[in-house]
Design an enzyme around this catalytic site. Structure first.
Site, PDB file in Angstrom:
ATOM      1  N   LYS A   5      11.716  10.400   7.420  1.00 25.39           N
ATOM      2  CA  LYS A   5      10.104   9.700   7.618  1.00 25.39           C
ATOM      3  C   LYS A   5      10.054   7.711   7.784  1.00 25.39           C
ATOM      4  CE  LYS A   5       8.147   9.197   3.991  1.00 25.39           C
ATOM      5  NZ  LYS A   5       7.348   8.370   3.352  1.00 25.39           N
ATOM      6  N   GLY A  79       1.557   4.841   2.881  1.00 23.86           N
ATOM      7  CA  GLY A  79       1.650   2.764   2.498  1.00 23.86           C
ATOM      8  C   GLY A  79       2.639   2.733   3.922  1.00 23.86           C
ATOM      9  N   ARG A 108      -2.824   1.424  -3.940  1.00 24.13           N
ATOM     10  CA  ARG A 108      -1.884   0.926  -3.391  1.00 24.13           C
ATOM     11  C   ARG A 108      -2.108  -0.834  -2.934  1.00 24.13           C
ATOM     12  NH1 ARG A 108       2.317   5.028  -1.352  1.00 24.13           N
ATOM     13  NH2 ARG A 108       3.341   3.364  -1.631  1.00 24.13           N
ATOM     14  N   SER A 153      10.891  -4.642  -0.253  1.00 29.11           N
ATOM     15  CA  SER A 153      10.142  -4.064   0.007  1.00 29.11           C
ATOM     16  C   SER A 153      10.776  -3.702   1.833  1.00 29.11           C
ATOM     17  CB  SER A 153       8.608  -4.209  -0.311  1.00 29.11           C
ATOM     18  OG  SER A 153       8.062  -3.264   0.793  1.00 29.11           O
ATOM     19  N   GLN A 155       8.117  -1.707   3.690  1.00 31.08           N
ATOM     20  CA  GLN A 155       7.567  -1.847   4.388  1.00 31.08           C
ATOM     21  C   GLN A 155       6.768  -3.162   4.462  1.00 31.08           C
ATOM     22  OE1 GLN A 155       5.215   0.589   2.093  1.00 31.08           O
ATOM     23  NE2 GLN A 155       5.986   2.671   2.117  1.00 31.08           N
ATOM     24  N   ASP A 304      13.046   6.249  -3.576  1.00 28.93           N
ATOM     25  CA  ASP A 304      12.144   7.715  -3.250  1.00 28.93           C
ATOM     26  C   ASP A 304      12.746   8.431  -4.597  1.00 28.93           C
ATOM     27  OD1 ASP A 304      10.065   6.543  -2.137  1.00 28.93           O
ATOM     28  OD2 ASP A 304      11.459   6.744  -0.328  1.00 28.93           O
ATOM     29  N   LYS A 331       3.526   3.490  -6.650  1.00 28.01           N
ATOM     30  CA  LYS A 331       4.190   4.566  -5.294  1.00 28.01           C
ATOM     31  C   LYS A 331       2.774   5.445  -4.555  1.00 28.01           C
ATOM     32  CE  LYS A 331       8.146   3.023  -3.213  1.00 28.01           C
ATOM     33  NZ  LYS A 331       7.907   2.631  -2.935  1.00 28.01           N
ATOM     34  N   ARG A 335       4.611   6.934 -10.800  1.00 28.90           N
ATOM     35  CA  ARG A 335       5.710   7.895 -10.625  1.00 28.90           C
ATOM     36  C   ARG A 335       6.231   7.963 -11.805  1.00 28.90           C
ATOM     37  NH1 ARG A 335       8.027   8.226  -4.006  1.00 28.90           N
ATOM     38  NH2 ARG A 335       6.251   9.405  -3.591  1.00 28.90           N
TER      39      ARG A 335
HETATM   40  C1  S3P Z   1       9.551   2.696   2.928  1.00 26.33           C
HETATM   41  C2  S3P Z   1      10.037   2.040   2.382  1.00 26.33           C
HETATM   42  C3  S3P Z   1       9.674   2.655   0.971  1.00 26.33           C
HETATM   43  C4  S3P Z   1       9.703   3.813   0.469  1.00 26.33           C
HETATM   44  C5  S3P Z   1       8.925   4.551   1.587  1.00 26.33           C
HETATM   45  C6  S3P Z   1       8.925   4.260   2.902  1.00 26.33           C
HETATM   46  C7  S3P Z   1       9.270   2.810   4.342  1.00 26.33           C
HETATM   47  O1  S3P Z   1       8.594   1.146  -0.114  1.00 26.33           O
HETATM   48  O2  S3P Z   1       9.434   3.650  -0.825  1.00 26.33           O
HETATM   49  O3  S3P Z   1       8.986   5.837   1.150  1.00 26.33           O
HETATM   50  O4  S3P Z   1       9.371   3.081   5.238  1.00 26.33           O
HETATM   51  O5  S3P Z   1       9.674   1.477   5.048  1.00 26.33           O
HETATM   52  P1  S3P Z   1       9.318  -0.069   0.189  1.00 26.33           P
HETATM   53  O6  S3P Z   1       9.428  -0.779   1.001  1.00 26.33           O
HETATM   54  O7  S3P Z   1       7.104  -0.092  -0.862  1.00 26.33           O
HETATM   55  O8  S3P Z   1       9.725  -0.155  -1.606  1.00 26.33           O
END
Ligand code: S3P
Length: 417
Positions: A5, A79, A108, A153, A155, A304, A331, A335
């Protein structure tokens, strides 16, 4: 395994701002990447249909080619879409964007992205002082800076790296612990001027201005989806499964480290390198698991996979403890609370702490009326718990699995027969 993903989102986003065509093989045809593609299409990016087995092409519009959309960008449940999009759009000078999502995404925290972006000069507004969607982004010229992120993170980090591509000078992002590094690997492959260094924490510097070029991306299978079969295969008597094409990037393999420590029988077959990412097939056979403890250090590598590890702990004879997991509370659902609530309905002895759970396992779970509470990873974790329980279970809102693993239920049916 269906495509990763995280890598699927990134291949669409980076392809969109490259020059020329990006060709993606193995893109995950699930709701989350489809949300990313839908947002990009509203900004003038041509993306071929996303369907199982299809090679997807993205016609890049270049670093500054995204058009101001007339409509709201709907990030759905994703997210990653919303946070990476904030970084991508903050520097589009003079253009206005509105981002929204479903009820889960609207709860979120987005300040973790908006605040560091503001230190580059970004203008991101939303409910709760800019923290909650719907969000409005007024694109502005950004300046490069040095930013320490408060949470490890990927993200947040990736949003800042995207913003850095068009900032006025160098941006350095320092993360407190290493999160998944797909953005760094892929941005470099697309031609970004990006360097990684630093001893305490990790420093990633982007020199703006480099043109990105369309690439051929081969998306490996998602280890976070494979995790359900790894745990099911370990716990179901007689199981012997080979899971093909699993991404084994070391920033993602915490689940294998834990399963290895607690006695799971997992072999990595045919290790190989696919388009810059390590990949292998995983063979798992049934074998007893020992109780376990893990905390903050490993969390970014298995964030995850905590829900399915909660299920595993119910079948380990003794007390298991997961700590340093407060990120789980923000999340798709909280969770820790949701897994505790649902597993308790099956008779599990599970106690919630602020930053984790304690589970006393080793006695059977009972079938129950369960609910994913709209969370895809909860849905799939509870499916594994239900298979192992005494008696039948029903699962409300099971369709949530389609967010990351649209063929999960078919696959489960096939494996049970
Ligand atoms: C992700 C980073 C993770 C993960 C999410 C996908 C990504 O989140 O939990 O399912 O693709 O960068 P965080 O970066 O907030 O930990």
């Amino acid at each position: 395994m269906p495509g990763d993903k995280s890598i699927s989102h990134r291949s669409l986003l980076f392809g969109a701002i490259a020059e020329g065509t990006t060709t993606i093989q193995g893109l995950l045809p699930a709701e989350d990447p489809i949300s990313t593609a839908a947002c990009l299409r509203l900004m003038g990016v041509a993306i071929s249909p996303i369907e199982a087995g299809a090679i997807v092409t993205v016609e890049g519009v270049g670093l500054d080619g995204l058009k101001e959309p007339a409509e709201i960008l709907n990030c759905g449940n994703s997210g990653t879409t919303m946070r990476l999009m904030l970084g991508l759009l903050a520097g589009r000078d003079g253009r206005h964007f509105v981002l929204d999502g479903d009820a889960s995404l609207r709860r979120r925290p987005m300040r973790r992205v908006g605040q560091p972006l503001a230190s580059m000069g970004a203008d991101v507004r939303g409910r709760d002082g800019g923290n909650l969607a719907p969000l409005a982004v007024q694109g502005r010229a950004l300046k490069g800076t040095v930013i320490g992120t408060p949470v490890a993170s990927a993200q947040v980090k990736s949003a800042l790296l995207l913003a850095a591509l068009t900032a006025g000078s160098t941006t350095t992002v320092i993360e407190p612990a290493q999160s998944r590094d797909h953005s760094e690997r892929m941005l470099k492959a697309f031609g970004a001027d990006l360097t990684v260094g630093g001893e305490i924490g990790r420093h990633i510097s982007v020199q703006p201005g480099a043109t990105l070029h369309g690439q051929t991306v081969v998306v490996p299978g998602d280890i976070s989806s494979a995790a359900f079969w790894l745990v099911a295969g370990s716990l179901i008597p007689g199981a012997d499964l080979t899971i093909e094409n699993v991404g084994l990037n070391p920033t993602r393999t915490g689940i294998l480290e834990i399963l290895d420590q607690i006695g799971a029988r997992i072999e990595v077959l045919n290790p190989r390198d696919v388009a810059g990412e390590p990949v292998g097939d995983l063979r798992v056979t049934h074998g007893a698991l020992q109780p376990f403890e893990f905390g903050e250090e490993i969390m970014p590598r298995l964030v995850d996979e905590v829900p399915i590890l909660c299920v595993a702990a119910c079948f380990c004879d003794g007390e298991s403890r997961i700590s340093g997991a407060s990120e789980l509370r923000v999340k798709e659902t909280d969770r820790l609370a949701v897994m505790a609530r649902q597993l308790k309905a099956m008779g599990a002895e599970i106690e919630e702490q602020e930053d984790g759970v304690t589970i006393r396992g080793g006695h059977p779970l009972n079938g129950a009326e369960l609910d994913s509470e709209t969370d895809h990873r909860v849905a799939m974790s509870l499916a594994v718990a239900a298979m192992l329980a005494k008696g039948d279970s029903t699962l409300a809102r099971s369709e949530a699995a389609a967010v990351s693993y649209p063929t999960f239920w078919e696959e489960l049916e096939r494996l049970r027969n």
